[in-house]
Motif scaffolding. Structure first.
Motif, mmCIF file in Angstrom:
data_model
loop_
_atom_site.group_PDB
_atom_site.id
_atom_site.type_symbol
_atom_site.label_atom_id
_atom_site.label_comp_id
_atom_site.label_asym_id
_atom_site.label_seq_id
_atom_site.Cartn_x
_atom_site.Cartn_y
_atom_site.Cartn_z
ATOM 1 N N ARG A 219 0.817 -1.209 0.000
ATOM 2 C CA ARG A 219 0.000 0.000 0.000
ATOM 3 C C ARG A 219 0.854 1.264 0.000
ATOM 4 O O ARG A 219 0.551 2.232 -0.695
ATOM 5 C CB ARG A 219 -0.940 -0.005 1.209
ATOM 6 C CG ARG A 219 -1.820 1.237 1.331
ATOM 7 C CD ARG A 219 -2.940 1.043 2.336
ATOM 8 N NE ARG A 219 -3.866 0.017 1.868
ATOM 9 C CZ ARG A 219 -4.856 0.236 1.011
ATOM 10 N NH1 ARG A 219 -5.054 1.461 0.516
ATOM 11 N NH2 ARG A 219 -5.651 -0.734 0.652
ATOM 12 N N GLU A 223 0.728 4.022 -3.267
ATOM 13 C CA GLU A 223 0.276 5.405 -3.147
ATOM 14 C C GLU A 223 1.013 6.344 -4.095
ATOM 15 O O GLU A 223 0.508 7.396 -4.440
ATOM 16 C CB GLU A 223 0.438 5.875 -1.699
ATOM 17 C CG GLU A 223 -0.570 5.224 -0.743
ATOM 18 C CD GLU A 223 -0.328 5.598 0.701
ATOM 19 O OE1 GLU A 223 0.703 6.256 0.979
ATOM 20 O OE2 GLU A 223 -1.151 5.216 1.553
ATOM 21 N N TYR A 224 2.227 5.954 -4.531
ATOM 22 C CA TYR A 224 2.962 6.858 -5.428
ATOM 23 C C TYR A 224 3.406 6.196 -6.736
ATOM 24 O O TYR A 224 3.852 6.899 -7.649
ATOM 25 C CB TYR A 224 4.179 7.461 -4.719
ATOM 26 C CG TYR A 224 5.219 6.474 -4.228
ATOM 27 C CD1 TYR A 224 6.226 6.027 -5.062
ATOM 28 C CD2 TYR A 224 5.208 6.009 -2.915
ATOM 29 C CE1 TYR A 224 7.192 5.136 -4.608
ATOM 30 C CE2 TYR A 224 6.168 5.121 -2.447
ATOM 31 C CZ TYR A 224 7.158 4.692 -3.305
ATOM 32 O OH TYR A 224 8.111 3.810 -2.842
ATOM 33 N N THR A 264 -5.938 3.025 -3.801
ATOM 34 C CA THR A 264 -4.786 3.860 -3.455
ATOM 35 C C THR A 264 -4.638 5.052 -4.373
ATOM 36 O O THR A 264 -3.733 5.870 -4.191
ATOM 37 C CB THR A 264 -3.497 3.019 -3.507
ATOM 38 O OG1 THR A 264 -3.397 2.385 -4.799
ATOM 39 C CG2 THR A 264 -3.483 1.953 -2.422
ATOM 40 N N LYS A 265 -5.533 5.186 -5.345
ATOM 41 C CA LYS A 265 -5.412 6.276 -6.327
ATOM 42 C C LYS A 265 -6.586 7.240 -6.227
ATOM 43 O O LYS A 265 -7.686 6.859 -5.881
ATOM 44 C CB LYS A 265 -5.358 5.688 -7.750
ATOM 45 C CG LYS A 265 -4.216 4.683 -7.955
ATOM 46 C CD LYS A 265 -2.889 5.326 -7.680
ATOM 47 C CE LYS A 265 -1.742 4.344 -7.865
ATOM 48 N NZ LYS A 265 -0.446 4.920 -7.514
#
Length: 265
Positions: A219, A223-224, A264-265
């Protein structure tokens, strides 16, 4: 879908990062590595990356290196790779191969590209092929509708990242190492920065391998990054002599990791 970039964009459209699994072909045997790949796909892996064993690897860690030695002892051949990518594609996931360049060069670049594409393969990740020397592969991959994935490192200059980003027609593999627990925040910061720099250099998509072994770690990277690459954690589990247990544990880890990449986006 055949191409990994399509699978990544599908996941991004759904608010997720893609989960990419790596296994060395031929470990513990060719048939078992294919069976394990199908189990991982059934349990949430979006894209599969098959490592073709090579006698002089330059970037493998000790877990994967030991598995590659076993695969070489088993006599794994390129014909096994063509069969494997076809079976994984048939199971529902794009199948890339991470391979050092010498086996492809030895087989014949155009011949390899034709047979790999005809088998259902998505493309290649080529850790030791710099874009400056990739002319024959770029031509053959374009001719046969194959993806080119090049590697970027935190030490890569901005100029080199631009060259890598221009040469890929799929995604950039941002390579780093998780390190021990006390160093993790430093490494994670470097990976975040590398993803940012790749995007600024024009990379269409960027996926990260950081020694991930838990859903929480997946996770954090999701996230990036556009995709999370997991290898050693799966390879360790497949070393269990109880093969049914090994497959069950690998499937459970795939589900945990995929859950970590969701929303996560």
């Amino acid at each position: 879908m055949k191409h990994s970039a399509e699978a990544i964009r599908r996941e991004l459209d759904n608010g997720n990062a893609a989960l990419i699994a790596y296994l060395p072909l031929g470990y513990p045997t060719v048939d078992k590595s294919i069976e394990a790949a199908k189990v991982l796909v059934e349990n949430g892996v979006d894209i599969f990356e098959l490592g073709f064993p090579y006698s002089d690897p330059g970037m493998d860690g000790p877990v994967i290196e030991r598995a590659v030695v076993r695969a070489l002892e088993n006599g794994t051949h390129l014909e096994d790779l063509f069969r494997a990518v076809g079976e994984i594609y048939g199971a529902g996931a794009p199948a890339l191969s991470m391979t050092y360049w010498n086996p492809v060069h030895w087989y014949g670049v155009e011949r390899f590209a034709q047979e790999f594409s005809a088998s259902g393969g998505a493309g290649l990740i080529t850790p030791d092929l710099p874009p400056e020397e990739a002319g024959p592969w770029m031509a053959a991959s374009d001719e046969n509708d194959l993806e080119r994935v090049f590697l970027a490192a935190p030490s890569s200059s901005d100029e080199r990242l631009a060259l890598i980003s221009q040469a890929t027609n799929s995604w950039v593999y941002a390579a780093s190492t998780m390190g021990v627990t006390g160093q993790r925040s430093v490494v994670d910061s470097a990976a975040r920065d590398l993803v940012r720099r790749c995007r600024e250099a024009g990379a269409p998509l960027v996926c990260v391998g950081l020694g991930v072994s838990t859903g929480e770690q997946a996770r954090e990277i999701a996230e990036y990054a556009d995709g999370v690459i997991v290898g050693s954690a799966f390879v360790k589990l497949l070393g269990n002599e109880d093969w049914d247990r090994a497959l069950a544990d690998a499937g459970a880890l795939a589900r945990e990791l995929k859950e970590g990449t969701r929303n996560t986006k």
